[in-house]
Scaffold this motif. Structure first.
Motif, PDB file in Angstrom:
ATOM      1  N   ALA A  63       0.831  -1.206   0.000  1.00  0.00           N
ATOM      2  CA  ALA A  63       0.000   0.000   0.000  1.00  0.00           C
ATOM      3  C   ALA A  63       0.865   1.255   0.000  1.00  0.00           C
ATOM      4  O   ALA A  63       0.512   2.254  -0.625  1.00  0.00           O
ATOM      5  CB  ALA A  63      -0.935   0.004   1.208  1.00  0.00           C
ATOM      6  N   GLY A  66       1.927   1.923  -3.496  1.00  0.00           N
ATOM      7  CA  GLY A  66       0.819   2.124  -4.424  1.00  0.00           C
ATOM      8  C   GLY A  66       0.705   3.546  -4.946  1.00  0.00           C
ATOM      9  O   GLY A  66       0.633   3.763  -6.163  1.00  0.00           O
ATOM     10  N   LEU A  70       1.079   4.543  -8.830  1.00  0.00           N
ATOM     11  CA  LEU A  70      -0.100   5.061  -9.519  1.00  0.00           C
ATOM     12  C   LEU A  70       0.048   6.527  -9.911  1.00  0.00           C
ATOM     13  O   LEU A  70      -0.502   6.952 -10.925  1.00  0.00           O
ATOM     14  CB  LEU A  70      -1.341   4.837  -8.664  1.00  0.00           C
ATOM     15  CG  LEU A  70      -1.686   3.350  -8.466  1.00  0.00           C
ATOM     16  CD1 LEU A  70      -2.787   3.193  -7.441  1.00  0.00           C
ATOM     17  CD2 LEU A  70      -2.068   2.695  -9.771  1.00  0.00           C
ATOM     18  N   GLY A  81     -10.139  -0.633  -8.686  1.00  0.00           N
ATOM     19  CA  GLY A  81      -9.070  -1.283  -7.931  1.00  0.00           C
ATOM     20  C   GLY A  81      -7.915  -0.339  -7.655  1.00  0.00           C
ATOM     21  O   GLY A  81      -7.359  -0.319  -6.553  1.00  0.00           O
ATOM     22  N   GLU A  82      -7.559   0.453  -8.661  1.00  0.00           N
ATOM     23  CA  GLU A  82      -6.494   1.435  -8.476  1.00  0.00           C
ATOM     24  C   GLU A  82      -6.893   2.503  -7.461  1.00  0.00           C
ATOM     25  O   GLU A  82      -6.077   2.943  -6.655  1.00  0.00           O
ATOM     26  CB  GLU A  82      -6.150   2.078  -9.820  1.00  0.00           C
ATOM     27  CG  GLU A  82      -5.510   1.114 -10.785  1.00  0.00           C
ATOM     28  CD  GLU A  82      -5.425   1.656 -12.183  1.00  0.00           C
ATOM     29  OE1 GLU A  82      -6.162   2.613 -12.521  1.00  0.00           O
ATOM     30  OE2 GLU A  82      -4.619   1.122 -12.962  1.00  0.00           O
ATOM     31  N   TRP A  85      -6.550   0.977  -4.002  1.00  0.00           N
ATOM     32  CA  TRP A  85      -5.131   0.852  -3.646  1.00  0.00           C
ATOM     33  C   TRP A  85      -4.556   2.224  -3.315  1.00  0.00           C
ATOM     34  O   TRP A  85      -3.838   2.392  -2.330  1.00  0.00           O
ATOM     35  CB  TRP A  85      -4.392   0.205  -4.798  1.00  0.00           C
ATOM     36  CG  TRP A  85      -2.972  -0.207  -4.529  1.00  0.00           C
ATOM     37  CD1 TRP A  85      -2.331  -0.224  -3.321  1.00  0.00           C
ATOM     38  CD2 TRP A  85      -2.026  -0.664  -5.479  1.00  0.00           C
ATOM     39  NE1 TRP A  85      -1.039  -0.668  -3.469  1.00  0.00           N
ATOM     40  CE2 TRP A  85      -0.831  -0.945  -4.790  1.00  0.00           C
ATOM     41  CE3 TRP A  85      -2.066  -0.859  -6.854  1.00  0.00           C
ATOM     42  CZ2 TRP A  85       0.309  -1.416  -5.427  1.00  0.00           C
ATOM     43  CZ3 TRP A  85      -0.921  -1.331  -7.473  1.00  0.00           C
ATOM     44  CH2 TRP A  85       0.246  -1.609  -6.777  1.00  0.00           C
ATOM     45  N   VAL A 123     -11.484   1.054   2.776  1.00  0.00           N
ATOM     46  CA  VAL A 123     -11.420   0.499   1.420  1.00  0.00           C
ATOM     47  C   VAL A 123     -12.807   0.049   0.960  1.00  0.00           C
ATOM     48  O   VAL A 123     -13.189   0.276  -0.199  1.00  0.00           O
ATOM     49  CB  VAL A 123     -10.395  -0.653   1.360  1.00  0.00           C
ATOM     50  CG1 VAL A 123     -10.500  -1.425   0.058  1.00  0.00           C
ATOM     51  CG2 VAL A 123      -8.990  -0.108   1.543  1.00  0.00           C
ATOM     52  N   THR A 143      -2.265  -3.023 -12.338  1.00  0.00           N
ATOM     53  CA  THR A 143      -2.494  -2.180 -11.166  1.00  0.00           C
ATOM     54  C   THR A 143      -3.930  -2.306 -10.667  1.00  0.00           C
ATOM     55  O   THR A 143      -4.168  -2.286  -9.464  1.00  0.00           O
ATOM     56  CB  THR A 143      -2.173  -0.709 -11.485  1.00  0.00           C
ATOM     57  OG1 THR A 143      -2.878  -0.309 -12.673  1.00  0.00           O
ATOM     58  CG2 THR A 143      -0.686  -0.500 -11.688  1.00  0.00           C
ATOM     59  N   ASN A 144      -4.881  -2.465 -11.583  1.00  0.00           N
ATOM     60  CA  ASN A 144      -6.272  -2.645 -11.173  1.00  0.00           C
ATOM     61  C   ASN A 144      -6.452  -3.996 -10.484  1.00  0.00           C
ATOM     62  O   ASN A 144      -7.098  -4.092  -9.442  1.00  0.00           O
ATOM     63  CB  ASN A 144      -7.207  -2.526 -12.378  1.00  0.00           C
ATOM     64  CG  ASN A 144      -8.662  -2.557 -11.969  1.00  0.00           C
ATOM     65  OD1 ASN A 144      -9.045  -1.980 -10.966  1.00  0.00           O
ATOM     66  ND2 ASN A 144      -9.476  -3.241 -12.750  1.00  0.00           N
ATOM     67  N   GLY A 147      -4.865  -3.866  -7.115  1.00  0.00           N
ATOM     68  CA  GLY A 147      -5.722  -3.090  -6.218  1.00  0.00           C
ATOM     69  C   GLY A 147      -6.913  -3.888  -5.737  1.00  0.00           C
ATOM     70  O   GLY A 147      -7.287  -3.819  -4.567  1.00  0.00           O
ATOM     71  N   TRP A 148      -7.535  -4.652  -6.636  1.00  0.00           N
ATOM     72  CA  TRP A 148      -8.671  -5.489  -6.233  1.00  0.00           C
ATOM     73  C   TRP A 148      -8.236  -6.584  -5.263  1.00  0.00           C
ATOM     74  O   TRP A 148      -8.949  -6.888  -4.290  1.00  0.00           O
ATOM     75  CB  TRP A 148      -9.348  -6.107  -7.455  1.00  0.00           C
ATOM     76  CG  TRP A 148     -10.384  -5.226  -8.048  1.00  0.00           C
ATOM     77  CD1 TRP A 148     -10.290  -4.496  -9.195  1.00  0.00           C
ATOM     78  CD2 TRP A 148     -11.688  -4.946  -7.517  1.00  0.00           C
ATOM     79  NE1 TRP A 148     -11.446  -3.785  -9.408  1.00  0.00           N
ATOM     80  CE2 TRP A 148     -12.317  -4.046  -8.395  1.00  0.00           C
ATOM     81  CE3 TRP A 148     -12.377  -5.368  -6.384  1.00  0.00           C
ATOM     82  CZ2 TRP A 148     -13.608  -3.563  -8.189  1.00  0.00           C
ATOM     83  CZ3 TRP A 148     -13.656  -4.882  -6.179  1.00  0.00           C
ATOM     84  CH2 TRP A 148     -14.260  -3.996  -7.066  1.00  0.00           C
ATOM     85  N   SER A 151      -7.584  -4.973  -1.971  1.00  0.00           N
ATOM     86  CA  SER A 151      -8.874  -4.557  -1.409  1.00  0.00           C
ATOM     87  C   SER A 151      -9.619  -5.740  -0.812  1.00  0.00           C
ATOM     88  O   SER A 151     -10.179  -5.645   0.285  1.00  0.00           O
ATOM     89  CB  SER A 151      -9.740  -3.899  -2.483  1.00  0.00           C
ATOM     90  OG  SER A 151      -9.127  -2.745  -2.970  1.00  0.00           O
TER      91      SER A 151
END
Length: 175
Positions: A63, A66, A70, A81-82, A85, A123, A143-144, A147-148, A151
């Motif tokens: 995290a 991230g 990003l 998701g991004e 994150w 989140v 990245t998505n 992130g998912w 999450s």
């Protein structure tokens, strides 16, 4: 008619490969730092008695990188998701900065300054709000997906801390 192509590599692939290498280095540094934290605390044992706590530390380190990854991204539109994150990372950064300002930098947990329940609920709120705003599109960028996955881990930790914890305990990561 044939379209002419440049003889060398395209100008788009060079920055993206450099960016991919930089992202891989940042992820490796985050995971290496997380593993070093676990070794310093004596939590790298077999069998892994503190597995959830160890995974929470590694997720916290991810995290932290991230927002760096990003913000460096050249994409204009992000995905849900991004966003999750990024929200988790920025939240951890802000809590770390607040602790430094308060003089707690020697005693705080840098990778996990928030309890798993707090971060999971933050989140979850971002996921629900983003879903409602129409950000939940199918985007299979790494990245998505990362992130998912993060999450799902944080929300799962929040749910487990709520279900499994006793009234005096606020975190599953300390089990």
């Amino acid at each position: 008619m044939s379209a002419k192509r440049p003889a060398g590599p395209s100008s788009r692939s060079a920055p993206s490969s450099g960016s991919a290498i930089t992202n891989a280095i940042l992820i490796a540094i985050a995971l290496g730092w997380g593993l070093s934290l676990l070794v310093q605390r004596g939590r790298m044992t077999w069998p892994p008695y503190a597995l959830m706590s160890s995974l929470a530390t590694l997720a916290g380190c991810l995290a932290l990188v991230g927002p760096v990854i990003l913000f460096r991204s050249s994409e204009i539109q992000g995905s849900l998701g991004e966003l999750a994150w990024l929200t988790a990372g920025v939240s951890i950064w802000l809590f770390d900065i607040a602790a430094m300002i308060q003089g707690q930098w020697r005693t705080m947990s840098w990778a996990t300054p928030l309890s798993d329940r707090t971060l999971g609920l933050i989140v979850l709120a971002v996921l629900v709000a983003g879903w409602k705003c129409g950000l939940a599109q199918r985007n299979w960028s790494w990245t998505n997906v990362a992130g998912w996955m993060l999450s799902a881990f944080w929300v799962g930790m929040a749910v487990c801390s709520w279900i499994l914890s006793s009234p005096g305990r606020s975190s599953v990561a300390t089990l």
